[in-house]
Design an enzyme around this catalytic site. Structure first.
Site: not given
Ligand SMILES: [Zn+2]
Length: 391
Positions: A79, A141
């Site tokens: 992401d 993340e």
């Molecule tokens: Zn990162």
């Protein structure tokens, strides 16, 4: 008739492909996962998915080399942060090379490393490694490192356990052996509305929230005054910090506020347990709640945790540190104050360090870029890793 050879892509070609997927955390990453899975499959590598609960996203992991424990896992997240509101010189979803830089969303954080890791996994398979290499690509993340723990748990079910984890967040290819942990707690203080002229008969959620924020300020002041532990001393600032990033509440100047909501986060230095800091805060909340309820039993404080990222504790002579130092020649001591998935790998029993191309200062920016030279350094790193694994 011989089988057609699958396309073999360079790290740069893989990066070009990855950046074209707008994998902003709130959106699906499945087109990118499909692409990586198909690319690996075309080279005879079977990948595994770990699905997000709502099946709009998945993590992907795969293994090359002998089916045995003790290999190395290279890990990144799929992401990226949004581009909304940012002014870009070129299309953020296309790698554009200019002035020795690769511009594009995620080139630095961290599709550059992802591309190198995918390339290395295919090379490990093609060349034949004596020790296994594993690839792990997570999701979510950027919204609190919530995707890696279920991925790591799934890897434990499916793959032989690797001995060392290299998490390629941008570190300028320096070996980062420690980072702070982070915990975020959404706090909802519920007061009791009365006219402010009758203050003692009501409970102002805002004024009670201010006590908790004052408590946090006091902890920061105390921590600052203490002599830091040797591990803490590596960090700037060398202590655990509490911070409130947003606050809202109240309806009028002359009404004691019914509601006040704020986000409390703390970043703990390795060696100080997040659980004990959390308990201290909860004890203070409990104390304050009782005092509020002595005035108005309806009043209260609700806590909802919204992220926890464990600290990465330096492991001198640990497998990951030793390996990364040998591959980079970097023997300096580096720690960072941002959280990564390395702490989560370590929590799950892996030796882990952060080491990847690029400068964290470029991450999340408009015109995010990765220096071509950094990408090349990352490529050379992967070549040395393959040699280390006996390719
Ligand atoms: Zn990162």
């Amino acid at each position: 008739m011989s089988k057609p050879q699958p396309d073999l892509l360079s790290p740069r070609q893989i990066l070009d492909a990855l950046v074209r997927f707008p994998t902003v955390s709130r959106d699906t990453n499945l087109p990118m996962v499909d692409w990586v899975e198909a690319y690996l499959a075309s080279h005879g590598i079977a990948a595994h998915r770990q699905w997000h609960a709502d099946r709009t996203k998945a993590a992907l992991f795969a293994h090359s080399g002998p089916w045995e424990a003790g290999g190395v896992v290279v890990s990144g997240h799929t992401d990226v942060v949004p581009v909304a509101g940012q002014v870009w010189t070129s299309d953020p979803w296309e790698v554009t090379e200019r002035d020795g830089r690769l511009y594009g969303r995620g080139t630095c954080d961290m599709k550059g490393f992802d591309a190198l890791a995918i390339w290395a996994l295919v090379e490990a398979h093609r060349r034949g490694v004596a020790r296994p290499l594993q690839l792990a690509l997570s999701y979510d993340e950027e919204i609190g490192c919530t995707g890696a723990p279920p991925m790591i748990a799934a890897m434990a079910q499916v793959l032989p356990k690797a001995g060392a984890a290299l998490i390629g967040e941008p570190s300028g290819m320096r070996v980062v052996t420690g980072h702070k942990g982070g915990t975020g707690i959404a706090v909802h203080v519920r007061g009791f509305e009365v006219h402010s002229s009758l203050l003692p008969q009501g409970v102002s959620a805002i004024m009670e929230a201010a006590r908790l924020i004052g408590w946090a300020n006091d902890r920061n002041a105390e921590a600052r005054a203490r002599v830091p532990s040797p591990v803490a001393a590596l960090f700037d600032p060398p202590f655990t910090t509490f911070h409130v990033g947003t606050i809202s509440g109240g309806t009028a100047n002359n009404i004691t506020a019914a509601d006040c909501r704020f986000l409390m986060e703390f970043r703990n230095v390795p060696g100080e347990s997040a659980e004990s800091w959390h308990s201290l805060f909860v004890a203070e909340v409990d104390r304050l709640r009782s005092a509020m309820q002595a005035v108005r039993p309806e009043a209260g404080i609700d806590l909802s945790p919204f992220f926890t990222v464990p600290a990465l504790v330096p492991e001198p002579e640990g497998a990951a540190e030793t390996l990364a130092r040998r591959l980079t020649g970097d023997n300096g001591h580096h720690v960072v104050s941002y959280g990564t998935e390395a702490g989560q790998f370590q929590d799950a029993g892996y030796s882990a360090v952060v080491c990847g191309p690029g400068d964290i200062a470029q991450a999340h920016q408009a015109d995010e870029y990765l220096e071509v030279s950094e990408f090349a350094a990352g490529h050379a790193f992967m070549e040395r890793l393959l040699a280390e694994l006996g390719a």
